[in-house]
Design an enzyme around this catalytic site. Structure first.
Site, mmCIF file in Angstrom:
data_model
loop_
_atom_site.group_PDB
_atom_site.id
_atom_site.type_symbol
_atom_site.label_atom_id
_atom_site.label_comp_id
_atom_site.label_asym_id
_atom_site.label_seq_id
_atom_site.Cartn_x
_atom_site.Cartn_y
_atom_site.Cartn_z
ATOM 1 N N ARG A 51 52.674 36.737 96.946
ATOM 2 C CA ARG A 51 53.765 37.504 96.337
ATOM 3 C C ARG A 51 55.069 36.730 96.518
ATOM 4 N NH1 ARG A 51 50.465 39.785 93.813
ATOM 5 N NH2 ARG A 51 49.992 42.023 93.727
ATOM 6 N N GLU A 73 60.060 38.182 88.929
ATOM 7 C CA GLU A 73 59.155 37.622 87.923
ATOM 8 C C GLU A 73 59.538 38.179 86.566
ATOM 9 O OE1 GLU A 73 55.083 38.205 89.002
ATOM 10 O OE2 GLU A 73 55.270 36.985 90.798
ATOM 11 N N HIS A 127 52.248 33.723 87.193
ATOM 12 C CA HIS A 127 51.389 34.712 87.869
ATOM 13 C C HIS A 127 50.043 34.857 87.140
ATOM 14 C CE1 HIS A 127 51.659 38.420 90.718
ATOM 15 N NE2 HIS A 127 50.418 37.993 90.620
HETATM 16 C C1 DGY Z 1 46.797 40.919 92.184
HETATM 17 O O1 DGY Z 1 45.760 41.424 91.745
HETATM 18 O O2 DGY Z 1 47.426 41.417 93.127
HETATM 19 C C2 DGY Z 1 47.257 39.653 91.566
HETATM 20 O O3 DGY Z 1 48.511 39.298 91.983
HETATM 21 C C3 DGY Z 1 47.181 39.699 90.058
HETATM 22 O O4 DGY Z 1 45.874 39.759 89.688
#
Ligand code: DGY
Length: 335
Positions: free
Chosen positions: A240, A269, A288
């Protein structure tokens, strides 16, 4: 429950999950590419039994307070930092996520960023595309070797382990890890060593982040931590964005404190179009996409549908973030 349960889905999902949701529920799917605004989700869930959310949707106490019938929030992601889980539990709302099925895709992306940043791939491709490639250069585009080097995994969960396996067996790397728990399988199968964070930062050639975002990990990678890393180090984050203080990462990359970095996640983002994150030659930023394979997104959609439908019928969720809610779940009668 009279008739079909009412559900709001905040984005179009793969048919592998969405078709079942639409068959079994009175479903409204937000059709746009951009996320529905917070106020709109809040308005939509006011008479809903279920909500399918994405990591871009903030599902907080106020929103759940406005949804007296809501029994389940099924997040189409393994991460659930977008949801106030404590607030959901307090209101008897079950929360689901999609663990397991995106492990390999995410580990692949972490490795992809690692090798591309270490070998200056994106920068070199831009060089060729710009017509600057005139000849073979003995001293041009020099990157870092991978074989036999040391990987440092911060957060040895499923994805960290999958990356470590790739690096151990594919590139003969030594593996260091830092986590609150020992990972016995990583230690016995990969010879991984559990170390404190400082040791990992000082000894690893590649540092890859796989922790949750929580109050302990927010801002974990700051100037002080980058200073501890090798000047040849490559830093990777597929977890993250807010785990990294981006201005500190930018300074570390510009000043040669570390060699290069690869990010699949940023904060916010997307980054502002003017952000230096998008301009540094030794930083690769992907939008992402770690879980973005056809098979993975289909599998996520299936789990997401299973969680939603289980939540609506009062069954245990197959991937249940807050099982402690079990004894106080909302039922149709209480709805
Ligand atoms: C998640 O699933 O947490 C990812 O960041 C995106 O698939």
């Amino acid at each position: 429950m009279a008739g079909k349960p009412k559900v709001f889905v905040t984005r179009r999902l793969p048919a592998a999950g969405l078709d079942r949701i639409c068959q079994q529920c009175e479903t409204e799917v937000w059709p746009e590419q951009m996320p529905p605004p917070y106020d709109l989700i809040r308005q939509k869930v006011a008479d809903c039994d279920g909500l399918v959310s994405l990591l871009t949707d903030r599902i907080d106490a106020a929103l759940m307070e406005a949804a007296p019938r809501l029994k389940v929030v099924s997040n189409y992601a393994v991460g659930f930092n977008n949801i106030d889980v404590a607030a959901a539990t307090a209101r008897g709302i079950a929360v689901g996520n999609t663990p397991g099925v995106l492990t390999d895709a995410t580990a692949d992306m972490a490795f992809c960023l690692l090798i591309a940043a270490a070998r200056r791939l994106v920068e070199s491709v831009h060089y060729a595309q710009a017509g600057q490639w005139k000849t073979w250069e003995p001293l041009g585009h020099l990157g870092q070797d991978l074989a036999g080097r040391t990987l440092g995994v911060v957060g040895m969960g499923r994805i960290g382990y999958a990356l470590a396996r790739r690096c151990r067996f594919g590139w003969d790397m030594q593996v260091l890890y830092h986590d609150t728990y020992r990972h016995e399988k990583a230690e016995t199968e990969l010879g991984a060593r559990s170390v404190d964070l400082d040791t990992l930062l000082r000894q690893a050639d590649f540092v890859s982040v796989h922790t949750d975002l929580n109050e302990t990990t927010r801002g974990l990678f700051n100037a002080e931590r980058f200073e501890k890393m090798k000047p040849t180090a490559v830093f990777v984050n597929t977890a993250r964005g807010p785990i990294v203080i981006e201005k500190d990462l930018i300074a570390a990359l510009k000043n040669g404190v570390i060699f290069a970095a690869g990010l699949d996640v940023t904060d916010p983002e997307p980054p502002e179009p003017s952000s230096e994150l998008l301009r540094l030659p030794n930083l690769i930023v992907a939008p992402h996409i770690a879980s973005a394979t056809v098979g993975t997104r289909n599998a996520m959609a299936e789990i997401c549908a299973n969680n939603l439908l289980a939540g609506l019928s009062g069954q245990p969720l197959p991937a249940w973030v807050n099982p402690e809610v079990a004894s106080k779940r909302r039922t149709s009668a209480s709805g």
